[in-house]
Scaffold this active site. Structure first.
Site, PDB file in Angstrom:
ATOM      1  CB  CYS A 131     -47.979 -49.904 -17.375  1.00 59.27           C
ATOM      2  SG  CYS A 131     -49.329 -50.945 -16.823  1.00 59.27           S
TER       3      CYS A 131
HETATM    4  N1  COA Z   1     -63.233 -56.788  -2.213  1.00 59.45           N
HETATM    5  C1  COA Z   1     -63.140 -56.839  -0.876  1.00 59.45           C
HETATM    6  N2  COA Z   1     -61.999 -57.135  -0.224  1.00 59.45           N
HETATM    7  C2  COA Z   1     -60.920 -57.413  -0.957  1.00 59.45           C
HETATM    8  C3  COA Z   1     -60.936 -57.402  -2.359  1.00 59.45           C
HETATM    9  C4  COA Z   1     -62.169 -57.075  -3.004  1.00 59.45           C
HETATM   10  N3  COA Z   1     -62.289 -57.027  -4.321  1.00 59.45           N
HETATM   11  N4  COA Z   1     -59.721 -57.705  -2.836  1.00 59.45           N
HETATM   12  C5  COA Z   1     -58.936 -57.915  -1.759  1.00 59.45           C
HETATM   13  N5  COA Z   1     -59.667 -57.753  -0.613  1.00 59.45           N
HETATM   14  C6  COA Z   1     -59.197 -57.898   0.769  1.00 59.45           C
HETATM   15  C7  COA Z   1     -58.056 -58.869   0.866  1.00 59.45           C
HETATM   16  O1  COA Z   1     -58.510 -60.177   1.014  1.00 59.45           O
HETATM   17  C8  COA Z   1     -57.321 -58.374   2.091  1.00 59.45           C
HETATM   18  O2  COA Z   1     -57.989 -58.834   3.230  1.00 59.45           O
HETATM   19  P1  COA Z   1     -57.146 -59.234   4.561  1.00 59.45           P
HETATM   20  O3  COA Z   1     -56.477 -57.962   4.994  1.00 59.45           O
HETATM   21  O4  COA Z   1     -58.214 -59.713   5.468  1.00 59.45           O
HETATM   22  O5  COA Z   1     -56.165 -60.272   4.104  1.00 59.45           O
HETATM   23  C9  COA Z   1     -57.509 -56.867   2.029  1.00 59.45           C
HETATM   24  O6  COA Z   1     -58.664 -56.656   1.209  1.00 59.45           O
HETATM   25  C10 COA Z   1     -56.322 -56.153   1.404  1.00 59.45           C
HETATM   26  O7  COA Z   1     -55.977 -56.781   0.171  1.00 59.45           O
HETATM   27  P2  COA Z   1     -54.734 -56.390  -0.703  1.00 59.45           P
HETATM   28  O8  COA Z   1     -54.709 -57.171  -1.966  1.00 59.45           O
HETATM   29  O9  COA Z   1     -53.510 -56.439   0.154  1.00 59.45           O
HETATM   30  O10 COA Z   1     -55.143 -54.885  -1.061  1.00 59.45           O
HETATM   31  P3  COA Z   1     -54.284 -53.606  -1.324  1.00 59.45           P
HETATM   32  O11 COA Z   1     -54.656 -52.606  -0.309  1.00 59.45           O
HETATM   33  O12 COA Z   1     -52.844 -53.903  -1.560  1.00 59.45           O
HETATM   34  O13 COA Z   1     -54.883 -53.116  -2.731  1.00 59.45           O
HETATM   35  C11 COA Z   1     -54.356 -53.145  -5.061  1.00 59.45           C
HETATM   36  C12 COA Z   1     -54.844 -53.931  -3.868  1.00 59.45           C
HETATM   37  C13 COA Z   1     -54.209 -54.089  -6.235  1.00 59.45           C
HETATM   38  C14 COA Z   1     -55.406 -52.088  -5.398  1.00 59.45           C
HETATM   39  C15 COA Z   1     -53.033 -52.457  -4.739  1.00 59.45           C
HETATM   40  O14 COA Z   1     -52.128 -53.374  -4.201  1.00 59.45           O
HETATM   41  C16 COA Z   1     -52.378 -51.814  -5.941  1.00 59.45           C
HETATM   42  O15 COA Z   1     -52.939 -50.946  -6.576  1.00 59.45           O
HETATM   43  N6  COA Z   1     -51.121 -52.198  -6.208  1.00 59.45           N
HETATM   44  C17 COA Z   1     -50.328 -51.655  -7.293  1.00 59.45           C
HETATM   45  C18 COA Z   1     -51.043 -51.839  -8.536  1.00 59.45           C
HETATM   46  C19 COA Z   1     -50.252 -51.508  -9.741  1.00 59.45           C
HETATM   47  O16 COA Z   1     -49.786 -50.427  -9.950  1.00 59.45           O
HETATM   48  N7  COA Z   1     -50.105 -52.463 -10.605  1.00 59.45           N
HETATM   49  C20 COA Z   1     -49.513 -52.227 -11.825  1.00 59.45           C
HETATM   50  C21 COA Z   1     -50.383 -52.851 -12.822  1.00 59.45           C
HETATM   51  S1  COA Z   1     -50.002 -52.210 -14.349  1.00 59.45           S
END
Ligand code: COA
Length: 373
Positions: A156
């Site tokens: 990135c």
């Molecule tokens: N739809 C519905 N629910 C979902 C889902 C989806 N597509 N994906 C995950 N969930 C659920 C999970 O199962 C979890 O449920 P639980 O609490 O019952 O276990 C809950 O939502 C939270 O999931 P989680 O993966 O912990 O979400 P989050 O709030 O951390 O958000 C991201 C996920 C990826 C958006 C976030 O972590 C993020 O942006 N991280 C940094 C990303 C980044 O900068 N990456 C660099 C890449 S270049």
């Protein structure tokens, strides 16, 4: 020593769009079919059932509302779930080169430069269509640019690291006019069948023209200083490469050959890294946060950008001060902060300062402090 300046920028935006609702409908159909096909194994506890995705979750967890892609037909077909991009023969332009040509053409037009005045092309992206010959050399040839060209990959942070490399060469005099192109076909390395990340990425290509400030023919941004930093982490990883490790069951379909992340850990570890990086960069340059008219941040997650913006400015930034484009483009890897820069910089006045900052896998952080000339 010469003063480098950004004299042009351009964005190639694929015309195909996938909304969250379209994406979720395709994923949920895929998941229902998977669960039906594996009903017995799921009931026996041998296979985990796939839970449905939701548009509301996607918007609240990321701020993403839609993404542009090079091919939506394959991504939205529950039997395919990946882009269907025709593999090019060796005597055809590669897809990344075609995307770069469009973005470079726009950036050169803004700079008022012809392609034959360019003497460096860097293709800075998180995934390349092939290892060699470099995509950048293909772009150099298709454009009719001179000098030399090379590919680089810092995930990135590729674009900001590319800007630092080009700016340093302009400072030292080894090149006079550079193009940094970032074609990102993120749809090709995303697992669209994984609910946790299927909404994250989109496709795009950005390009930046850098040259000596004294050569600028119109509006430009002086590159006051750049700073890159890296710290090893496995929390964002892609194991695709020439060493094809096979799974114990011999299956070719290996999940870790695409983008894999520990999203929560990334959040927790990258935020302090980026905030401290920007604070130190500004302090070393004697620029107070109050002088910054704009932050063009990496576009991965709205909550992440809100946190960094507040930390840097010491207050909640206005949308004008910290524009987001991820609601329209999703995460486009290294191109995200450059799209924001390209779309939201025209209104700055001479003397106004701003900061482009990207961050991501590696970990890597790159910041570019600019001032309207
Ligand atoms: N739809 C519905 N629910 C979902 C889902 C989806 N597509 N994906 C995950 N969930 C659920 C999970 O199962 C979890 O449920 P639980 O609490 O019952 O276990 C809950 O939502 C939270 O999931 P989680 O993966 O912990 O979400 P989050 O709030 O951390 O958000 C991201 C996920 C990826 C958006 C976030 O972590 C993020 O942006 N991280 C940094 C990303 C980044 O900068 N990456 C660099 C890449 S270049």
């Amino acid at each position: 020593m010469h003063m480098p300046a950004i004299t042009g920028s351009g964005v190639f935006t694929p015309d195909q769009v996938i909304t969250n609702d379209e994406l979720v409908a395709a994923f949920n159909t895929y998941a229902e079919r998977f669960n039906a096909e594996n009903a017995e194994a799921i009931a026996a506890g041998n296979v985990e059932a796939k839970a449905p995705s939701s548009s509301d979750f996607i918007v609240s967890a990321s701020g993403i509302e839609q993404r542009h892609v090079m091919d939506k037909s394959g991504v939205l077909d529950p039997d395919v779930m990946h882009p269907l991009l025709r593999q090019r023969s060796d005597d055809e332009p590669s897809i990344m080169a075609e995307m770069a040509l469009d973005a470079c053409g726009k950036a050169l037009a803004q700079a008022g430069r012809r392609a034959d005045e360019v003497d460096l092309v860097i293709c800075a992206a998180s995934n390349h269509e092939r290892p060699y010959p470099a995509i950048a050399i293909e772009v150099q040839q298709l454009l009719g640019a001179g000098g030399f060209a090379f590919d680089m990959n810092v995930a990135c942070s590729s674009a900001t690291f590319g800007i630092q490399a080009a700016a340093d060469m302009i400072r030292s005099g080894s090149v006079r006019c550079a193009l940094v192109a970032s074609p990102e076909i993120c749809s090709g390395h995303l697992e669209w069948r994984d609910r946790d990340c299927h909404f994250i990425f989109g496709d795009v290509c950005t390009a930046i023209v850098l040259e000596r400030a004294e050569d600028a023919r119109g509006d430009h941004f002086i590159v006051r200083s750049t700073r890159c930093a890296t710290r090893f982490s496995n929390n964002i990883r892609n194991n695709n490469g020439f060493l094809r490790r096979t799974r114990p069951d011999g299956m070719a379909d290996r999940r870790d050959m695409q983008f894999v992340q520990e999203g929560r850990k990334v959040f927790k570890e990258v935020l302090p890294l980026v905030s401290a990086h920007i604070a130190q960069h500004l302090e070393d340059e004697g620029v107070t946060a109050g002088r910054l008219r704009r932050l063009w941040l990496h576009q991965a997650n709205k909550a992440m950008n809100d946190f960094i913006g507040k930390k840097v400015l010491g207050r909640v930034p206005t949308p004008e001060e910290q524009p987001n484009i991820l609601q329209d483009y999703a995460n486009t890897s290294s191109a995200g902060s450059i799209i924001a820069f390209s779309q939201y910089s025209d209104d700055l006045q001479p003397g106004d300062a701003g900061l482009i900052c990207s961050f991501g896998a590696g970990y890597s952080v790159g910041s570019v402090l600019v001032e309207k000339g």
